[in-house]
Motif scaffolding. Structure first.
Motif, PDB file in Angstrom:
ATOM      1  N   LEU A   1       0.828  -1.176  -0.181  1.00 48.47           N
ATOM      2  CA  LEU A   1      -0.150  -0.042   0.017  1.00 48.47           C
ATOM      3  C   LEU A   1       0.905   1.093  -0.091  1.00 48.47           C
ATOM      4  N   THR A   2       1.876   1.095   0.694  1.00 47.02           N
ATOM      5  CA  THR A   2       2.951   2.499   0.813  1.00 47.02           C
ATOM      6  C   THR A   2       3.610   2.614  -0.620  1.00 47.02           C
ATOM      7  N   PHE A   3       3.771   1.538  -1.292  1.00 47.83           N
ATOM      8  CA  PHE A   3       4.457   1.618  -2.600  1.00 47.83           C
ATOM      9  C   PHE A   3       3.244   2.325  -3.860  1.00 47.83           C
ATOM     10  N   LYS A   4       2.116   1.882  -3.641  1.00 49.07           N
ATOM     11  CA  LYS A   4       1.088   2.319  -4.268  1.00 49.07           C
ATOM     12  C   LYS A   4       0.919   3.898  -4.094  1.00 49.07           C
ATOM     13  N   TRP A   5       1.002   4.275  -2.651  1.00 49.56           N
ATOM     14  CA  TRP A   5       0.968   5.851  -2.293  1.00 49.56           C
ATOM     15  C   TRP A   5       2.074   6.609  -3.113  1.00 49.56           C
ATOM     16  N   LEU A   6       3.202   6.020  -2.913  1.00 52.69           N
ATOM     17  CA  LEU A   6       4.537   6.569  -3.607  1.00 52.69           C
ATOM     18  C   LEU A   6       4.356   6.720  -4.936  1.00 52.69           C
ATOM     19  N   VAL A   7       3.815   5.736  -5.802  1.00 54.10           N
ATOM     20  CA  VAL A   7       3.632   5.743  -7.249  1.00 54.10           C
ATOM     21  C   VAL A   7       2.515   6.929  -7.490  1.00 54.10           C
ATOM     22  N   CYS A   8       1.295   7.010  -6.830  1.00 57.45           N
ATOM     23  CA  CYS A   8       0.568   7.967  -7.163  1.00 57.45           C
ATOM     24  C   CYS A   8       1.036   9.307  -6.716  1.00 57.45           C
ATOM     25  N   TYR A   9       1.546   9.482  -5.733  1.00 59.24           N
ATOM     26  CA  TYR A   9       2.256  10.798  -5.219  1.00 59.24           C
ATOM     27  C   TYR A   9       3.169  11.229  -6.098  1.00 59.24           C
ATOM     28  N   TYR A  10       3.864  10.691  -6.780  1.00 60.40           N
ATOM     29  CA  TYR A  10       5.186  10.924  -7.792  1.00 60.40           C
ATOM     30  C   TYR A  10       4.384  11.221  -8.993  1.00 60.40           C
TER      31      TYR A  10
ATOM     32  N   LEU B   1      11.651   0.940   1.093  1.00 58.31           N
ATOM     33  CA  LEU B   1      10.996   1.878   1.708  1.00 58.31           C
ATOM     34  C   LEU B   1      11.766   2.800   2.726  1.00 58.31           C
ATOM     35  N   GLU B   2      12.834   2.374   3.330  1.00 60.30           N
ATOM     36  CA  GLU B   2      13.442   2.893   4.396  1.00 60.30           C
ATOM     37  C   GLU B   2      14.184   3.961   3.582  1.00 60.30           C
ATOM     38  N   LYS B   3      14.790   3.725   2.104  1.00 59.07           N
ATOM     39  CA  LYS B   3      15.537   4.402   1.634  1.00 59.07           C
ATOM     40  C   LYS B   3      14.554   5.865   1.192  1.00 59.07           C
ATOM     41  N   ARG B   4      13.234   5.608   1.159  1.00 61.12           N
ATOM     42  CA  ARG B   4      12.427   7.011   0.952  1.00 61.12           C
ATOM     43  C   ARG B   4      11.699   7.588   2.042  1.00 61.12           C
ATOM     44  N   LEU B   5      12.301   7.389   3.176  1.00 60.16           N
ATOM     45  CA  LEU B   5      11.639   7.982   4.353  1.00 60.16           C
ATOM     46  C   LEU B   5      11.467   9.496   4.197  1.00 60.16           C
ATOM     47  N   GLY B   6      12.503  10.064   3.588  1.00 63.40           N
ATOM     48  CA  GLY B   6      12.358  11.635   3.353  1.00 63.40           C
ATOM     49  C   GLY B   6      11.078  11.836   2.846  1.00 63.40           C
ATOM     50  N   ASP B   7      10.738  10.901   1.647  1.00 67.84           N
ATOM     51  CA  ASP B   7       9.321  11.318   0.873  1.00 67.84           C
ATOM     52  C   ASP B   7       8.164  11.099   1.705  1.00 67.84           C
ATOM     53  N   LEU B   8       8.327  10.049   2.501  1.00 70.56           N
ATOM     54  CA  LEU B   8       7.181   9.591   3.232  1.00 70.56           C
ATOM     55  C   LEU B   8       6.748  10.634   4.514  1.00 70.56           C
ATOM     56  N   TYR B   9       7.707  11.307   5.167  1.00 76.59           N
ATOM     57  CA  TYR B   9       7.767  12.179   5.989  1.00 76.59           C
ATOM     58  C   TYR B   9       7.302  13.554   5.351  1.00 76.59           C
TER      59      TYR B   9
ATOM     60  N   ALA C   1       3.412  10.132   6.359  1.00 77.73           N
ATOM     61  CA  ALA C   1       3.649   9.880   7.683  1.00 77.73           C
ATOM     62  C   ALA C   1       3.950  11.080   8.631  1.00 77.73           C
ATOM     63  N   SER C   2       3.218  11.235   9.688  1.00 78.79           N
ATOM     64  CA  SER C   2       3.270  12.371  10.476  1.00 78.79           C
ATOM     65  C   SER C   2       4.559  12.102  11.292  1.00 78.79           C
ATOM     66  N   SER C   3       5.150  13.165  11.941  1.00 75.87           N
ATOM     67  CA  SER C   3       6.288  13.321  12.480  1.00 75.87           C
ATOM     68  C   SER C   3       6.273  12.288  13.692  1.00 75.87           C
ATOM     69  N   ASN C   4       5.035  12.082  14.215  1.00 77.42           N
ATOM     70  CA  ASN C   4       4.980  11.193  15.451  1.00 77.42           C
ATOM     71  C   ASN C   4       4.551   9.693  15.192  1.00 77.42           C
ATOM     72  N   SER C   5       4.605   9.345  14.031  1.00 76.57           N
ATOM     73  CA  SER C   5       4.294   8.264  13.521  1.00 76.57           C
ATOM     74  C   SER C   5       4.972   6.986  13.895  1.00 76.57           C
ATOM     75  N   ASN C   6       6.422   7.045  13.912  1.00 75.53           N
ATOM     76  CA  ASN C   6       7.448   6.267  14.002  1.00 75.53           C
ATOM     77  C   ASN C   6       7.777   5.386  12.980  1.00 75.53           C
ATOM     78  N   ILE C   7       7.270   5.710  11.846  1.00 77.21           N
ATOM     79  CA  ILE C   7       7.557   4.876  10.612  1.00 77.21           C
ATOM     80  C   ILE C   7       9.131   4.428  10.347  1.00 77.21           C
ATOM     81  N   ASN C   8       9.885   5.468  10.777  1.00 78.71           N
ATOM     82  CA  ASN C   8      11.229   5.272  10.570  1.00 78.71           C
ATOM     83  C   ASN C   8      11.832   4.089  11.619  1.00 78.71           C
ATOM     84  N   VAL C   9      11.356   4.386  12.817  1.00 77.71           N
ATOM     85  CA  VAL C   9      11.576   3.417  13.978  1.00 77.71           C
ATOM     86  C   VAL C   9      11.333   2.035  13.483  1.00 77.71           C
TER      87      VAL C   9
END
Length: 674
Positions: free
Chosen positions: A500-509, A583-591, A596-604
């Motif tokens: 689902l996160t990959f789908k979001w990235l494709v749609c976003y870009y 996806l870890e390499k694209r954390l900058g995009d996700l945040y 992902a919100s700043s307190n979502s902890n997706i990076n963690v």
């Protein structure tokens, strides 16, 4: 299990047994399920042929470039005599890359890319060429690239001017910069070439690029015909079994029937006649001549990756360094978290690319078969194959490039020795980043198609995606409104949630790139400048689209009921690791883009998940490479032999060359006073 025992041989006992006993699955059963019985039987046949036939015995010392080329040609003959080529063996053929990439590339060009081009773009009058290729009387190469033009095929300057008086085409090279170059098999072997040239009709009109089957060497003498100059490109960084060549035409006359005329023809009196008037269908037919070769590159990458990850994993399971205290035994370096972080994501990527590339290649072959046997040309499938190849060819070759380097470094100094084979693997894979379309250029074709689909989404039109790589775009606005809402590492790592996160990235870009292009257009920028100034965004769009495709195919594989419970469990871990690392390499995009919100902890969650998955895969790592690895005489690396006796094999390798133990002939020059 009796089939498994009969088909797959036991591995020798040795230092790797410790890890093999810790595996949660039977590697032989896993291999049979992953590959299928037909593939496993083919591997046995292929590797036995390689083992016993003298043509495949590796030289014991350095050999000349000419001898490298001769050996490659001799090996091709043996394989053809045993009915092993890309046409008959299909995806199984690509196992040969694990023995020698040169052999496989040249054989696939001769027996796959060339016949496909002739059958796709020629008519019945050209079918005899394919017959002559199959029986070995002809050897044909593809001649597209020129010295000063490669990726920009429209800029090709070789001309084919129709002459009414002789009812022939006159091929001409205006200068050296327009010389055909890099044609595989041209330098020493080809009797014919499929030449891409600008077709000029008698009225002086350039009808753009067309393909011609051209005789270039006299079959009686093997010398170039008058009007044709042929040379070899010389030694390359790798793949030196392939005789890449260059060719210059000096007003060289060829028969009118040399034109591959499925889409267009020139009559005897010089009139240009469109055989296929539908531009979309004409475009689809043209793609079939190019996409078939490009679609094979991810499969090539998978086999290079199998070699690299096998060598690195086995070596790191044997190599020991340090321990908890000075008194304790040293630990295999695979036990260390940093080493797991280096290697295991590459193991996951190898499985991801192998699974995707095998299925994608089957789809392409099935499409070609339906086209040629049933006349079925589904343009939507053809275009999607082309688009997927334009995205995944760069993605997979870059992933392979980086993983081979990491595997080399993970083996320390010994990995730098030629005997490790990393140098050969790295050099051979490097070509995948350039041929069949230079990566940074070819990837733009995928983004261009995706932007067209966004127009369909805006206008409420369907998205033609029969292979399912982009059908989710119809729900793009709904997808873009979703946010990351997982609260645990476990849920974050579920493959379906990662997808689902990959789908979001494709749609976003896609939306972002479309808006960027729209803004540039509203500012009065020309179409050329718009494309030039949107390439970086478009590049990322194509890459995330390719990453989504790899993840999607991996998940489909997990859902196959053929897997045993314990096999599926380890595959899920590999799938999750591939997705999480990507996806870890694209954390900058996700945040930064508010997924992902700043307190979502997706990076963690992602980073802790990667560490956990690597730790969980430790017990199965050796068994997972055993599933993929070729026999030792094919792997050909003392660092990666299946018995794990690294130092024994290194000693054999070093002592085998007597020159290593001899005083140099120039020993007096080592000290000035002597």
């Amino acid at each position: 299990m009796s089939i498994v025992s009969d088909l797959i041989r036991d591995l020798p006992k040795g230092p790797l047994d410790t890890y093999r006993k810790r595996a949660t699955f039977d590697w032989k059963s896993f291999k049979l399920t992953l590959e299928g019985e037909d593939n496993v039987r083919f591997q046995e046949k292929l590797w036995e042929l390689v083992r016993i036939n003298p043509a495949f015995q590796r030289p014991t010392g350095p050999i000349s470039l000419d001898e490298v080329r001769r050996r490659c040609n001799a090996q091709i003959k043996v394989l053809c005599d045993n009915n092993i080529n890309a046409v008959h063996a299909r995806e199984k053929f690509f196992y040969i890359f694990e023995y020698d990439g040169s052999l496989s590339v040249k054989l696939s060009l001769i027996h796959s890319a060339v016949p496909v081009a002739i059958l796709a773009l020629g008519t019945k009058q050209h079918h005899h060429f394919v017959e002559e290729l199959n029986n070995g009387n002809y050897m044909c190469c593809l001649s597209l690239t020129e010295i000063s033009h490669g990726s920009n095929a429209r800029g090709i300057r070789t001309t084919a001017t129709y002459d009414i008086a002789t009812r022939s085409f006159i091929l001409h090279t205006p200068d050296f910069e327009a010389a055909k170059c890099w044609s595989g098999g041209l330098g020493k072997c080809a009797t014919h070439a499929i030449v891409f040239a600008q077709l000029i009709t008698p009225d002086g009109v350039n009808r753009n690029l067309h393909l011609f089957v051209v005789p270039i060497r006299d079959p009686k003498t093997h010398l170039p015909f008058p009007g044709v100059t042929i040379g070899d490109m010389g030694e390359k960084l790798g793949l030196n079994g392939i005789d890449n060549g260059f060719m210059i035409f000096d007003k060289y006359s060829i028969s009118r029937i040399c034109l591959l005329n499925r889409t267009a023809n020139v009559s005897e009196d010089g009139k240009y006649v469109l055989a296929v008037k539908d531009g979309r269908r004409r475009y689809g037919l043209s793609l079939s001549a190019l996409s078939s070769g490009r679609s094979t590159v991810p499969l090539m990458c998978a086999h290079y990756m199998i070699l690299a990850v096998t060598i690195a994993t086995r070596y790191c399971a044997v190599r020991k360094q340090f321990g908890p205290t000075d008194e304790d035994d040293e630990l295999p370096i695979i036990e260390y978290q940093t080493q797991q972080w280096r290697i295991f994501p590459h193991l996951a990527a190898t499985y991801a690319i192998k699974i995707f590339s095998t299925e994608f290649y089957k789809t392409m072959i099935e499409f070609i078969a339906n086209h040629f046997t049933k006349g079925d040309l589904n343009t939507d499938i053809q275009i999607e194959i082309h688009v997927l190849s334009c995205a995944t060819k760069p993605l997979c070759s870059w992933i392979a490039r980086d993983m081979i380097q990491d595997c080399r470094e993970s083996c320390g100094g010994h990995g730098y020795l030629k005997m490790s084979r990393f140098g050969e693997i790295r050099a051979d894979n490097d070509a995948n980043c350039t041929y069949e379309g230079e990566n940074n250029v070819i990837i733009q074709q995928a983004s261009h198609w995706l932007l067209t689909q966004w127009t369909n989404v805006i206008n409420g039109q369907p998205v033609p995606s029969p292979l399912g790589s982009a059908d989710f775009l119809v729900d793009a606005e709904q997808i873009l409104n979703t946010k990351f809402n997982q609260s645990t590492v476990e849920n974050t790592l579920k493959p379906e949630n990662l997808l689902l996160t990959f789908k979001w990235l494709v749609c976003y870009y896609l939306k972002k790139t479309y808006q960027h292009v729209k803004d540039l257009k509203s500012n009065g920028m020309s179409d050329f400048d718009i494309r030039n100034n949107s390439q970086i965004l478009a590049r990322t769009l194509s890459l995330v689209y390719g990453e989504h495709a790899l993840m999607m195919y991996f998940i489909k594989c997990l859902q196959d009921p053929k897997w045993k419970v314990n096999e599926r469990e380890v595959l899920i871990k590999l799938c999750s690791l591939f997705g999480a690392v990507t996806l870890e390499k694209r954390l900058g995009d996700l945040y930064g883009c508010a997924y992902a919100s700043s307190n979502s902890n997706i990076n963690v969650f992602l980073r802790e998940g990667i560490i956990t998955l690597c730790r969980d895969l430790l017990d199965n790592a050796v068994a997972l490479v055993d599933v993929l690895a070729p026999p030792d005489f094919v792997l050909n690396s003392p660092l990666g032999m299946s018995d794990g006796e690294v130092y024994k094999h290194m000693k054999e390798w070093l002592f085998r060359d007597k020159e290593n133990l001899e005083r140099p002939s120039w020993w007096k020059e080592t000290r000035s006073k002597l």
